[in-house]
Write an enzyme that holds these catalytic residues in place. Structure first.
Site, mmCIF file in Angstrom:
data_model
loop_
_atom_site.group_PDB
_atom_site.id
_atom_site.type_symbol
_atom_site.label_atom_id
_atom_site.label_comp_id
_atom_site.label_asym_id
_atom_site.label_seq_id
_atom_site.Cartn_x
_atom_site.Cartn_y
_atom_site.Cartn_z
ATOM 1 N N PHE A 44 0.866 -1.218 -0.058
ATOM 2 C CA PHE A 44 0.017 -0.100 0.025
ATOM 3 C C PHE A 44 1.014 1.283 0.047
ATOM 4 O O PHE A 44 1.689 1.206 0.778
ATOM 5 C CB PHE A 44 -0.802 0.049 1.208
ATOM 6 C CG PHE A 44 -1.853 1.220 1.122
ATOM 7 C CD1 PHE A 44 -2.854 1.255 0.491
ATOM 8 C CD2 PHE A 44 -1.599 2.405 2.072
ATOM 9 C CE1 PHE A 44 -3.707 2.511 0.185
ATOM 10 C CE2 PHE A 44 -2.428 3.578 1.981
ATOM 11 C CZ PHE A 44 -3.474 3.605 1.282
ATOM 12 N N ASP A 62 9.187 2.691 1.538
ATOM 13 C CA ASP A 62 8.065 3.080 1.887
ATOM 14 C C ASP A 62 7.976 2.867 3.319
ATOM 15 O O ASP A 62 7.672 1.951 4.054
ATOM 16 C CB ASP A 62 6.847 2.701 1.277
ATOM 17 C CG ASP A 62 5.599 3.316 2.021
ATOM 18 O OD1 ASP A 62 5.862 3.947 2.936
ATOM 19 O OD2 ASP A 62 4.568 3.331 1.148
ATOM 20 N N LYS A 100 2.967 9.790 8.300
ATOM 21 C CA LYS A 100 2.200 9.163 9.560
ATOM 22 C C LYS A 100 3.024 9.853 10.887
ATOM 23 O O LYS A 100 2.495 10.895 11.318
ATOM 24 C CB LYS A 100 2.127 7.748 9.673
ATOM 25 C CG LYS A 100 1.258 7.415 8.397
ATOM 26 C CD LYS A 100 0.497 6.277 8.731
ATOM 27 C CE LYS A 100 -0.734 5.768 7.823
ATOM 28 N NZ LYS A 100 -0.500 5.175 6.511
HETATM 29 C C1 LIG Z 1 -0.740 5.351 5.184
HETATM 30 C C2 LIG Z 1 0.333 4.853 4.133
HETATM 31 C C3 LIG Z 1 0.656 5.666 2.872
HETATM 32 C C4 LIG Z 1 -0.172 6.937 2.485
HETATM 33 O O1 LIG Z 1 -0.151 7.798 3.365
HETATM 34 P P1 LIG Z 1 -1.385 8.940 3.413
HETATM 35 O O2 LIG Z 1 -1.000 10.010 4.365
HETATM 36 O O3 LIG Z 1 -2.537 8.337 3.643
HETATM 37 O O4 LIG Z 1 -1.278 9.687 1.747
HETATM 38 C C5 LIG Z 1 1.535 5.169 1.885
HETATM 39 N N1 LIG Z 1 2.402 4.128 2.183
HETATM 40 C C6 LIG Z 1 2.079 3.525 3.543
HETATM 41 C C7 LIG Z 1 3.123 2.400 3.935
HETATM 42 C C8 LIG Z 1 1.052 3.771 4.410
HETATM 43 O O5 LIG Z 1 0.827 3.232 5.383
#
Ligand SMILES: *Cc1c(COP(=O)(O)O)cnc(C)c1O
Length: 396
Positions: free
Chosen positions: A128, A213, A242
């Site tokens: 994701f 990521d 986050k």
């Molecule tokens: C939450 C998340 C995203 C996207 O972040 P947003 O602030 O919702 O755009 C991307 N990569 C990972 C691994 C995430 O957990």
């Protein structure tokens, strides 16, 4: 009827205030927070240092845009550089924006080297990376792509953990490998050290970039400042968000000097990214996370949580199929439908948690969780399983 888009299957529960590990609903009921606004409230709710930083920033300049120097942003960037592999940082407002910058940086690096056809990125099933048009293509989840026109090209997906499949997917067009060291939304799957090292080696061998990521698994959550530290490798580019703002919208793309140098004036931008308010809060978050012993304590609490979950798995083998994750990014693959189980925890046991793919219950408390908080959460999980057991016995 709500005036809002129907994009979320929302609960009617609304919170009035928060304190540490707890959120209070409008009628004053406390809820134990093992959700953290999806791994965002790294320091819980109402942290006095963060509140003071935001209030002080609010009395100064709110916003100037990035055409002027933002001293708090300069300071936050330098501190992130000092604490990581990176030499340069770009600030945005979210995880998806951090990923967009990471993807653009990787492609632009090869464009600058005269390899303009080298734009393909190997990503992983179960990943994701966000909800923009670019990041849904990077994530590859068909249900997030469907109905939004042609998916952005340039991404291929292989199974995480399968190094031979990664190697087989490399073509002259491949510029980078993009991976979450611990997949969050997809089902809380932690990559092994061997796999992470294997990816680094493949990147080195083929002149490709390793893009991480760490939007969810970074910022102390796994018991290291960043999850890549567990495998002893470093990436070339990393997306962070986050926890970085502790609840204030903020994201960052970190890169080595070699890679970042292709991002010259005009190649990228963000109106709000790293504005004075966000950067002031970002610095306050970092003050707390870099305090001596903070991350070591997260690691210790992660081990406590794992121990409690093992006890739970032994007691309820019919409900707990597998334990996953790392540190305070923990997953339990359960047999009851996870959406219903999350609602049961919330409504009957006043505990907040969240589901992930593969019917996994995700436990992502603020990083300030204590041993007592973890024991309390484990007790609530046991109560929820006991209630399910009693209900199914009564139904027979
Ligand atoms: C939450 C998340 C995203 C996207 O972040 P947003 O602030 O919702 O755009 C991307 N990569 C990972 C691994 C995430 O957990």
């Amino acid at each position: 009827m709500s005036a809002l888009y129907g994009t979320y299957a929302r609960s009617e529960l609304a919170f009035e205030r928060g304190e540490g590990m707890r959120l209070y609903s409008q009628d004053g009921t406390p809820y134990l927070d093992f959700h953290s606004g999806i791994a965002v409230n790294a320091l819980g709710h109402g942290d006095p240092h963060l509140v003071a930083a935001l209030k002080a920033a609010a009395d100064k300049v709110w916003h100037t845009s990035n055409v002027f120097t933002i001293t708090e942003q300069e300071r936050l960037g330098q501190r992130l550089v000092d604490a990581t592999f990176a030499d340069a940082v770009f600030f945005g407002n979210s995880g998806a924006e951090a990923l967009e910058c990471a993807i653009k940086t990787a492609r632009r690096y090869f464009f600058d080297k005269g390899e303009k056809d080298r734009y393909e990125i190997i990503a992983f099933t179960g990943a994701f990376h966000g909800r923009t048009l670019g990041t849904i293509a990077a994530g590859g989840n068909p249900s997030y792509i469907e109905g939004f026109g042609p998916a952005a090209p340039g991404f291929v997906h292989v199974a995480p953990g399968d190094l031979a499949a990664v190697e087989a997917a490399i073509t002259p067009k491949t510029c980078a490998i993009l991976i979450e060291p611990v997949q969050g939304e997809g089902g809380v799957t932690a990559m092994t050290t061997e796999f992470m090292r294997g990816l680094r080696a493949l990147c080195d061998q083929h002149g490709m970039l390793l893009v991480l990521d760490e939007v969810q698994c970074g910022y102390g959550r796994t018991g290291k400042l960043f999850a890549y530290e567990w495998s002893g490798i470093t990436p070339d580019i990393m997306a962070v968000a986050k926890g970085i703002g502790g609840g204030f919208p903020l994201g960052a793309c970190l890169a080595t000097a070699e890679v970042a140098k292709s991002m010259v004036p005009g190649t990228h931008g963000s109106t709000y990214g790293g504005n004075p308010l966000a950067s002031a809060v970002g610095n306050a978050v970092l003050d707390r996370i870099l305090e001596p012993g903070f991350i070591e304590n997260v690691h210790a609490m992660g081990q406590k949580l794992a121990w409690h979950l093992q006890q739970l798995a032994q007691r309820y083998p019919q409900y707990v199929l597998e334990l996953r994750g790392k540190g305070l990014l923990a997953g339990i693959k359960i047999t009851p439908p996870v959406r219903e189980f999350v609602a049961r925890l919330r409504d009957d046991h006043h505990m907040l948690a969240i589901g992930a793919g593969d019917n996994v219950l995700r436990l992502i408390p603020p990083l300030i969780a204590t041993e007592a908080d973890i024991a309390e959460a484990a007790g609530k999980l046991a109560d929820a399983f006991a209630a399910i057991e009693a209900e199914s016995a009564a139904a027979q």
